[in-house]
Design a protein around this motif. Structure first.
Motif, short mmCIF file in Angstrom:
data_model
loop_
_atom_site.label_atom_id
_atom_site.label_comp_id
_atom_site.label_asym_id
_atom_site.label_seq_id
_atom_site.Cartn_x
_atom_site.Cartn_y
_atom_site.Cartn_z
N ARG A 163 35.52 40.75 39.57
CA ARG A 163 36.71 41.27 38.88
C ARG A 163 36.51 42.75 38.56
N ASP A 164 37.54 43.54 38.76
CA ASP A 164 37.52 44.96 38.42
C ASP A 164 38.50 45.20 37.29
N MET A 165 37.99 45.69 36.16
CA MET A 165 38.82 45.89 34.97
C MET A 165 38.65 47.31 34.45
N SER A 166 39.72 47.83 33.89
CA SER A 166 39.60 49.10 33.17
C SER A 166 38.84 48.84 31.88
N GLU A 169 41.05 47.03 29.40
CA GLU A 169 41.20 45.60 29.65
C GLU A 169 39.92 44.85 29.30
N ALA A 213 32.01 48.57 41.02
CA ALA A 213 33.46 48.55 41.11
C ALA A 213 33.95 49.88 41.64
N PHE A 217 36.71 51.79 37.20
CA PHE A 217 36.83 50.39 36.78
C PHE A 217 35.45 49.84 36.44
N CYS A 218 35.46 48.73 35.70
CA CYS A 218 34.24 48.04 35.30
C CYS A 218 34.13 46.74 36.10
N ARG A 219 32.96 46.49 36.65
CA ARG A 219 32.75 45.29 37.43
C ARG A 219 32.31 44.15 36.52
#
Length: 465
Positions: A163-166, A169, A213, A217-219
């Motif tokens: 999953r890649d999130m800001s 998020e 990521a 973005f954060c992995r």
């Protein structure tokens, strides 16, 4: 197992799928037009692309993308058939509308035709579109699963996705209303960024990294593991009830039975057992646990609907894979025919050395002759002048071979011209044409039926979410 061991297992499963991801990237190239990128070897033994090899001698590699037409035809046939089916009712209808599943499923089918893999995730969360059950298509490049051989994928013991999130998020998901934990998450991912394991540019040939990521973005690694928990199967004859309790309830059940023995009433019948449960762990790339929870879906299932086709001996083979060789033959024949017509139209220029104008280079003469309407100055020599030799284009059989390859393309794929909706002769009646369409549908019925089974599994998860 601890979190580091689970992360290592997830990485092993993801790396084991590297051949499938590489094949998918190749199939995607062919589907969307880049059909000359396969590696080849030139006459000097150098590794080049087939396009570069075909361009030797000034030829222009050409493509006639039959694969894209094939994929669009199958997706169009599926959407047509689906529009004729009865729509879902009740709560499922509302979830269909919220997720716009008609469009989402069409894209999942397109992926299924290209890679042989269809993956969707069902989750309950709050999004800008509202709170409730949401469905997402998961790209195979971000998906991993333990080795499976059952076409129903019921023998999986680990499944998950990248999953890649800001950072916003990330804080909203794993530190809601907790400023201190949000600060720790920012510190954690800031440290990972410094170590080079959080951000990255696009990988080689679009390859995805397990721990990194895209920039900004954060992995997060979402891992679901199948675990077996000790349980107590309890039958209460006094209340005519059957229930399953965690093993930690054993002291309470024993106390209840002691009380009943003293009172002379029937005791609770207890049997020790183990029950499977899917447990989710959200992990940072360094193994830090962000959150852990058991499945809340009916039967304790994981949230992924997965279909791998055909999964014979654990292998995945897509529709696009079957027709790539025919597509390459079509492209080569088109390029050959174009080159032959160009050579026949232009021919070769015989230019006597005595006629070369003073100050002109042979490169200049070649460039001017290559241009339509080009003017070439030369020294007039009695009885000698430049002349063009044109060889008439004979029947080499290339056109017939091209038609043969196109027919083979249809035969191999099972998608005939009737199924593609092409016009037919007026001499063909409507009844015969409908019969041809039905017969053509038989060839891809297995493929579409497999995808419908995938949709049924997804709907089951969606109904229980």
């Amino acid at each position: 197992m601890n979190n580091q061991e689970i992360l290592a297992l997830a990485r092993e499963c993801w790396e084991a799928m590297a051949p499938a991801r590489a094949a998918r990237r190749r199939h995607t190239r062919f589907t969307y037009g880049d059909q000359w990128g396969d590696p080849a070897t030139d006459h000097r033994g150098r590794r080049v692309t087939e396009g570069a090899l075909a361009a030797v001698g000034g030829r222009q590699p050409l493509s006639n993308n039959l694969i894209r037409t094939l994929v669009k035809s199958v997706v169009g046939r599926y959407r047509l058939e689906r529009s004729e089916e009865a729509p879902p009712a009740g709560a499922l209808a509302e979830r269909y509308a919220r997720n716009r599943l008609d469009e989402l499923d069409a894209r999942a089918l397109e992926e299924f035709l290209i890679s042989g893999m269809a993956v969707q995730r069902v989750g309950v969360e709050t999004r800008p579109g509202g709170a409730g059950a949401w469905v997402d298509n998961i790209a195979p490049d971000h998906f991993f699963i333990s080795r499976v051989r059952d076409p129903r994928v019921t023998d999986a013991e680990l499944v998950g996705c990248l999953r890649d999130m800001s950072i916003r998020e990330l804080a909203a998901r794993f530190a809601p209303g907790d400023p201190e934990r949000a600060a720790r998450l920012r510190e954690l991912y800031g440290a990972l960024d410094g170590a080079g394991s959080l951000f990255e540019s696009a990988g080689r040939e679009g390859a995805v990294s397990f721990s990194r990521a895209p920039r900004g973005f954060c992995r997060v690694v979402e891992v679901w593991t199948l675990e077996y928990r000790p349980t107590l199967r309890c039958h209460d004859p006094l209340e005519a009830l059957y229930r399953e309790l965690p093993a930690s309830e054993a002291p309470r059940v024993e106390a209840e039975n002691r009380r009943r023995r003293d009172e002379g009433v029937p005791e609770v019948d207890v049997r020790a057992d183990c029950s499977p449960v899917w447990r989710c762990r959200w992990l940072a790339p360094d193994g830090t646990l962000l959150r852990a929870e058991d499945s809340r879906l009916p039967g304790g299932a994981h949230p992924f609907a997965v279909k791998l086709y055909p999964l014979i001996d654990g292998e995945v083979h897509s529709l696009v894979e079957d027709v790539i060789d025919q597509q390459k033959h079509v492209n080569r024949l088109i390029t050959l025919m174009d080159n032959m017509m160009g050579a026949a139209a232009k021919g070769v220029l015989l230019f006597p050395t005595r006629c070369k104008a003073d100050g002109m280079k042979w490169e200049d003469i070649t460039d001017r002759w290559a241009l339509p309407g080009g003017v070439i100055p030369y020294n007039a020599v009695p009885g000698v002048e430049p002349r063009q030799v044109v060889t008439p284009l004979g029947n080499t059989g290339a056109a017939e071979m091209l038609q043969t390859q196109i027919r083979l393309f249809e035969d191999v794929s099972g998608v005939s011209s009737a199924l593609m909706g092409k016009s037919v002769s007026a001499a063909v009646g409507a009844e015969r044409y409908e019969s041809e369409v039905r017969n053509a549908s038989v060839a891809i019925n297995d493929l579409l039926s497999t995808f419908r089974d995938f949709i049924a599994l997804r709907d089951k998860l969606l109904a229980g979410a």
